[in-house]
Design an enzyme around this catalytic site. Structure first.
Site, PDB file in Angstrom:
ATOM      1  N   ALA A  63     -17.585  21.579   5.997  1.00 41.19           N
ATOM      2  CA  ALA A  63     -18.693  20.827   5.416  1.00 41.19           C
ATOM      3  C   ALA A  63     -18.628  19.408   5.958  1.00 41.19           C
ATOM      4  O   ALA A  63     -17.577  18.951   6.408  1.00 41.19           O
ATOM      5  CB  ALA A  63     -18.554  20.818   3.901  1.00 41.19           C
ATOM      6  N   GLY A 102     -15.470  25.040   5.335  1.00 30.61           N
ATOM      7  CA  GLY A 102     -16.786  25.687   5.329  1.00 30.61           C
ATOM      8  C   GLY A 102     -17.074  26.405   6.637  1.00 30.61           C
ATOM      9  O   GLY A 102     -17.874  27.349   6.661  1.00 30.61           O
ATOM     10  N   GLU A 105     -15.377  29.625   6.234  1.00 31.66           N
ATOM     11  CA  GLU A 105     -16.132  30.357   5.193  1.00 31.66           C
ATOM     12  C   GLU A 105     -17.421  30.933   5.775  1.00 31.66           C
ATOM     13  O   GLU A 105     -17.848  32.027   5.405  1.00 31.66           O
ATOM     14  CB  GLU A 105     -16.424  29.417   4.014  1.00 31.66           C
ATOM     15  CG  GLU A 105     -15.146  29.069   3.242  1.00 31.66           C
ATOM     16  CD  GLU A 105     -15.362  28.007   2.179  1.00 31.66           C
ATOM     17  OE1 GLU A 105     -15.829  26.902   2.519  1.00 31.66           O
ATOM     18  OE2 GLU A 105     -15.080  28.286   0.996  1.00 31.66           O
ATOM     19  N   GLU A 125      -9.289  22.356   2.784  1.00 30.40           N
ATOM     20  CA  GLU A 125      -9.955  21.549   1.761  1.00 30.40           C
ATOM     21  C   GLU A 125      -8.967  20.852   0.831  1.00 30.40           C
ATOM     22  O   GLU A 125      -9.204  19.745   0.351  1.00 30.40           O
ATOM     23  CB  GLU A 125     -10.898  22.432   0.924  1.00 30.40           C
ATOM     24  CG  GLU A 125     -12.191  22.833   1.627  1.00 30.40           C
ATOM     25  CD  GLU A 125     -12.064  24.108   2.441  1.00 30.40           C
ATOM     26  OE1 GLU A 125     -10.927  24.517   2.759  1.00 30.40           O
ATOM     27  OE2 GLU A 125     -13.121  24.687   2.769  1.00 30.40           O
TER      28      GLU A 125
HETATM   29  C1  3H9 Z   1     -15.359  21.865   3.224  1.00 29.65           C
HETATM   30  O1  3H9 Z   1     -15.582  22.504   4.210  1.00 29.65           O
HETATM   31  C2  3H9 Z   1     -15.826  22.258   1.846  1.00 29.65           C
HETATM   32  C3  3H9 Z   1     -16.306  23.676   1.762  1.00 29.65           C
HETATM   33  O2  3H9 Z   1     -15.262  24.552   1.464  1.00 29.65           O
HETATM   34  C4  3H9 Z   1     -17.259  23.852   0.592  1.00 29.65           C
HETATM   35  C5  3H9 Z   1     -18.577  23.229   0.719  1.00 29.65           C
HETATM   36  C6  3H9 Z   1     -19.477  23.574  -0.425  1.00 29.65           C
HETATM   37  N1  3H9 Z   1     -17.044  16.026   8.215  1.00 29.65           N
HETATM   38  O3  3H9 Z   1     -10.070  14.233  13.475  1.00 29.65           O
HETATM   39  P1  3H9 Z   1     -10.812  13.752  14.651  1.00 29.65           P
HETATM   40  C7  3H9 Z   1     -15.091  13.379  12.164  1.00 29.65           C
HETATM   41  S1  3H9 Z   1     -14.500  20.413   3.297  1.00 29.65           S
HETATM   42  C8  3H9 Z   1     -17.418  14.842   8.731  1.00 29.65           C
HETATM   43  O4  3H9 Z   1     -10.537  12.387  15.153  1.00 29.65           O
HETATM   44  P2  3H9 Z   1      -9.539  15.791  16.228  1.00 29.65           P
HETATM   45  C9  3H9 Z   1     -13.907  12.433  12.064  1.00 29.65           C
HETATM   46  O5  3H9 Z   1     -14.052  11.565  10.974  1.00 29.65           O
HETATM   47  C10 3H9 Z   1     -14.141  20.194   5.024  1.00 29.65           C
HETATM   48  N2  3H9 Z   1     -16.799  14.243   9.777  1.00 29.65           N
HETATM   49  O6  3H9 Z   1     -10.712  14.777  15.866  1.00 29.65           O
HETATM   50  C11 3H9 Z   1     -13.986  11.726  13.405  1.00 29.65           C
HETATM   51  O7  3H9 Z   1     -14.995  10.739  13.297  1.00 29.65           O
HETATM   52  P3  3H9 Z   1     -14.858   9.345  14.085  1.00 29.65           P
HETATM   53  C12 3H9 Z   1     -13.056  21.084   5.492  1.00 29.65           C
HETATM   54  C13 3H9 Z   1     -15.754  14.888  10.305  1.00 29.65           C
HETATM   55  O8  3H9 Z   1      -9.969  16.489  17.442  1.00 29.65           O
HETATM   56  C14 3H9 Z   1     -14.479  12.821  14.358  1.00 29.65           C
HETATM   57  O9  3H9 Z   1     -15.091  13.800  13.528  1.00 29.65           O
HETATM   58  N3  3H9 Z   1     -12.715  20.760   6.862  1.00 29.65           N
HETATM   59  C15 3H9 Z   1     -15.310  16.123   9.817  1.00 29.65           C
HETATM   60  O10 3H9 Z   1      -8.236  15.092  16.209  1.00 29.65           O
HETATM   61  C16 3H9 Z   1     -13.377  13.473  15.164  1.00 29.65           C
HETATM   62  O11 3H9 Z   1     -12.356  13.896  14.268  1.00 29.65           O
HETATM   63  C17 3H9 Z   1     -11.741  19.903   7.148  1.00 29.65           C
HETATM   64  O12 3H9 Z   1     -11.056  19.400   6.291  1.00 29.65           O
HETATM   65  C18 3H9 Z   1     -16.005  16.704   8.728  1.00 29.65           C
HETATM   66  N4  3H9 Z   1     -15.657  17.896   8.238  1.00 29.65           N
HETATM   67  O13 3H9 Z   1      -9.473  16.813  15.014  1.00 29.65           O
HETATM   68  C19 3H9 Z   1     -11.532  19.600   8.597  1.00 29.65           C
HETATM   69  N5  3H9 Z   1     -14.236  16.511  10.548  1.00 29.65           N
HETATM   70  O14 3H9 Z   1     -14.804   9.711  15.538  1.00 29.65           O
HETATM   71  C20 3H9 Z   1     -11.432  18.114   8.815  1.00 29.65           C
HETATM   72  C21 3H9 Z   1     -14.028  15.561  11.459  1.00 29.65           C
HETATM   73  O15 3H9 Z   1     -16.047   8.587  13.645  1.00 29.65           O
HETATM   74  N6  3H9 Z   1     -11.306  17.764  10.197  1.00 29.65           N
HETATM   75  N7  3H9 Z   1     -14.939  14.576  11.328  1.00 29.65           N
HETATM   76  O16 3H9 Z   1     -13.553   8.743  13.603  1.00 29.65           O
HETATM   77  C22 3H9 Z   1     -10.170  17.881  10.917  1.00 29.65           C
HETATM   78  O17 3H9 Z   1      -9.166  18.384  10.441  1.00 29.65           O
HETATM   79  C23 3H9 Z   1     -10.152  17.332  12.311  1.00 29.65           C
HETATM   80  O18 3H9 Z   1     -11.183  16.383  12.401  1.00 29.65           O
HETATM   81  C24 3H9 Z   1     -10.366  18.382  13.413  1.00 29.65           C
HETATM   82  C25 3H9 Z   1     -10.552  17.672  14.785  1.00 29.65           C
HETATM   83  C26 3H9 Z   1      -9.130  19.291  13.489  1.00 29.65           C
HETATM   84  C27 3H9 Z   1     -11.600  19.194  13.176  1.00 29.65           C
END
Ligand code: 3H9
Length: 696
Positions: A63, A102, A105, A125
């Site tokens: 999400a 998400g 999911e 999450e």
């Molecule tokens: C969810 O899914 C809830 C659902 O179950 C239910 C819904 C109803 N959203 O980390 P990076 C941005 S909760 C918005 O440096 P990497 C991040 O801020 C979500 N922005 O890259 C950064 O921005 P900036 C569950 C996001 O390659 C840029 O993307 N998912 C999101 O080292 C690059 O990120 C997670 O918890 C997001 N979801 O790592 C996954 N994700 O460049 C969270 C990233 O402006 N994300 N950004 O600083 C991660 O773990 C890592 O970002 C990922 C990439 C492994 C994907």
């Protein structure tokens, strides 16, 4: 169709591509686009099946975290997922990069999943103080069993595709993302494969599983909200119907998403990403390739630091003054690794590989070809300057010369060399092979390349690097000084070590200031107090009387079987000591202080508000780039609970006006050390908070 989602056809397969960089998060535009794309595929008679994939570097990473707490817009996620799962045409998720939260999911609502070998899947999450709220807690246990689902969901672990296939999360692993997934979909169509819905799989578990799991993890999950709710949801998957389970998941997700814990943990998520951004050292600043590291000092700290590099496959040469010191240091490193092997955390082969990366010498001339040298000797300026002058003579041009000093001026150390641009502080935290924090201390002349390299190599060896300015104690220890110092004043005012430590433990830190002092050793602080006695501000009360007296008895903490507390042989449980209590009461008497009772709330404010006040001074001086950097330092270096967001975010949550009111009260009662930081007063006067500085 929205710009964020694209629909094309490859023969009879509709290809739906999410194009929402950087990580294809499920923003309103993506949800709308997905809904429209599936409708299109559904309506097209030539389309027999669909493949869903992410454009760019990844599948859907979850999400859009920035949307939480905002007014809802776009197509509800649940509707999109329901339409996919109920599609009469088969859908295959094609996963590369990461399918997280998400994103996974969404993949679980597809009928089949194809992944490239390097892909990772997971439900992280919980790290954001949330639970998987789009069916993940109900579908994953149906695929992998309740027990494995509990582990995956409460840890947020990322699972590599081949392992995910073994667990049944992924059906097929293949090299070519689009071609492989399309071919897989075509085969499924040709075989008339069923429209598999995970929701239809029964889900059972042993009755006692969940309570056992709760008990076994009580310490790990202490203070957090989300892991407990994750367990409740997985339990619901085994006791309720699928639809009832989904309803329960949604209710508990709402509880989490509106909780202060989740707000704090989401702040930490973004703070961890901000910390790498340095306005005057842009992302494309060239970095030196660190192929070899030299470590000066093979004591506990030097050995711990060196292990980080060996763990990352980088050769390290250890330098000590005597062979005896070297042998002792290498022995400790060997034992540390052996302990990990014995506990099953590392294979013997890996340990051997890492040990083979170490070499050692007592001759400075042997380390000259290292790309990075880190000095970790006794905290004495003259000694450090002598070492840096020698390093200037032997190290190859361009090598980075770093000091692990925890208090001393990097500029003064750099002044002993003719290359101050290559000198920097790399302040690791003890135990250095375990703690995630690295304070990178920029000197006035440290070059952008030196800064970028120190920050980058820190990240490469698994640390979270935070850039700080050059002041006494830098950021973390300068603030800590206020915290531990106030603890001893509390003792003079009437509290006992065990009361203070309990209040701080209950607040969420791993231990209170006195248990921490005993663990770290009280002699170091004693030496520093004696060394700085002449510079002590005359307008501030001296708080070291109690620890000085305890040290005078030879009680230096756990290493001497006693400090503030007693310890039994081989046991780290602190036991209150009547003699120490006597010293405390005696000091109160000598200072004419009427001892009084304190509530846990009083203790927390007295011990932790100095972090906020000093943090504000540090920000005003520019010694930390942003409030969230201070939060990252405190969470990763000092165990400040992530579910409170770090000291500065915590202050914002309390309300800066409330914090300031208490600080003013303490200032009136206890004097100079509580003088409110001008920045704190300014923010309150302007009705702003620390977060407002972040945005600036
Ligand atoms: C969810 O899914 C809830 C659902 O179950 C239910 C819904 C109803 N959203 O980390 P990076 C941005 S909760 C918005 O440096 P990497 C991040 O801020 C979500 N922005 O890259 C950064 O921005 P900036 C569950 C996001 O390659 C840029 O993307 N998912 C999101 O080292 C690059 O990120 C997670 O918890 C997001 N979801 O790592 C996954 N994700 O460049 C969270 C990233 O402006 N994300 N950004 O600083 C991660 O773990 C890592 O970002 C990922 C990439 C492994 C994907």
């Amino acid at each position: 169709m929205s710009d964020a989602v694209d629909f094309t056809k490859q023969g009879a397969i509709g290809v739906i591509t999410v194009n929402s960089p950087p990580v294809n998060a499920l923003s309103a535009a993506v949800r709308d686009g997905l809904g429209a794309a599936f409708d299109k595929g559904q309506a097209d008679p030539d389309v027999k099946a669909m493949v869903l994939l992410g454009g760019g570097r990844t599948f859907i990473a979850g999400a859009d975290i920035r949307e939480f707490g905002q007014p809802p817009k776009g197509k509800p996620f649940h509707e999109v997922l329901l339409a996919m799962e109920n599609s009469t045409k088969l859908i295959v998720a094609a996963i590369h990069g990461t399918a997280l939260g998400g994103g996974l999911e969404t993949a679980l609502c597809c009928h089949y999943r194809f992944a490239v070998p390097a892909a990772l899947v997971g439900l992280p999450e919980v790290k954001l103080g949330l639970l998987p709220g789009a069916g993940g807690t109900q579908r994953l246990p149906r695929l992998v069993g309740a027990e494995k689902a509990l582990d995956l969901i409460t840890s947020g672990a990322f699972v590599p595709a081949p392992q995910a296939k073994e667990m049944g999360i992924v059906d097929e692993v293949g090299d070519d993302l689009l071609a492989g997934a399309v071919a897989f979909a075509e085969t499924l169509v040709a075989e008339n494969a069923p429209l598999r819905k995970i929701r239809d799989i029964p889900c059972e578990a042993d009755a006692g599983l969940f309570d056992t799991y709760r008990k076994a993890n009580a310490r790990k999950f202490r203070g957090f909200l989300a892991p407990w709710k994750c367990i409740d949801c997985v339990e619901a998957a085994t006791t309720l119907s699928f639809d009832e389970g989904i309803a329960r998941e949604r209710a508990l997700f709402m509880e989490c998403v509106t909780s202060p814990e989740s707000a704090a943990q989401r702040h930490v998520f973004f703070a961890e990403r901000e910390v790498a951004k340095i306005p005057d050292v842009p992302k494309d600043t060239p970095m030196k390739d660190i192929k070899k590291v030299a470590m000066i000092g093979a004591g506990t700290m030097g050995g711990g630091i060196a292990m980080n590099f060996a763990n990352a496959g980088i050769p390290v040469i250890m330098l000590e003054v005597t062979q005896e010191n070297l042998d002792k240091g290498m022995g400790i490193i060997q034992r540390n690794y052996q302990n990990t092997v014995n506990k099953g955390g590392l294979s013997q082969a890996k340990m051997d590989q890492r040990m083979a990366l170490f070499s050692s010498t007592t001759d400075l001339a042997d380390i000259g070809d290292a790309d990075l040298v880190i000095e970790a000797v006794f905290e004495k300026m003259e000694l450090k300057k002598e070492i840096f002058a020698k390093l200037d003579g032997v190290m190859k041009p361009g090598a980075i010369l770093a000091s692990n000093t925890s208090t001393l001026s990097i500029d003064e150390i750099a002044s002993a060399t003719k290359r101050p641009e290559s000198v920097i502080g790399m302040h690791f935290f003890s135990p250095a092979n375990v703690m995630r924090l690295l304070e990178v201390v920029r000197g006035a002349k440290s070059s952008p390349e030196t800064i970028a390299t120190a920050m980058g190599i820190g990240r490469k060896v698994g640390k979270i690097s935070v850039l700080v300015g050059n002041c006494f104690g830098f950021v973390g220890n300068r603030m800590l000084h206020g915290y531990t110092g106030e603890g001893t004043f509390l003792l003079e005012n009437g509290a006992l070590p065990q009361q203070v430590d309990k209040a701080i433990f209950d607040f969420g830190l791993p231990m209170g200031p006195f248990a921490m002092g005993d663990m770290a050793g009280l002699d170091v602080g004693w030496l520093v107090r004696k060394a700085r006695a002449a510079d002590r501000p005359t307008n501030e009360e001296y708080g070291g009387t109690i620890p000085d007296r305890i040290c005078e008895l030879g009680r230096f903490g756990q290493k001497t079987a006693g400090g503030y507390y007693d310890y039994k042989e081989g046991d780290r449980t602190p036991i209150p000591n009547p003699e120490v209590q006597g010293i405390i009461e005696q000091v109160s008497k000598e200072k004419n202080i009427a001892r009084r009772e304190f509530s846990e709330e009083d203790i927390v404010k007295r011990c932790l508000y100095p972090l906020i006040n000093i943090g504000a001074q540090i920000l005003a001086e520019g010694m930390a780039m942003r409030p969230s950097d201070i939060d990252i330092i405190y969470i990763n270096g000092y165990g400040f609970p992530a579910y409170r967001g770090g000291p500065m975010a915590w202050a914002d949550a309390i309300g800066l006006e409330n914090v300031l009111a208490d600080i003013k009260r303490f200032h009136a009662e206890f004097g100079e050390r509580w003088r409110p930081a001008p920045l704190l007063e300014k923010l309150v006067a302007e009705g702003k908070n620390f977060a407002s500085l972040q945005a600036a």
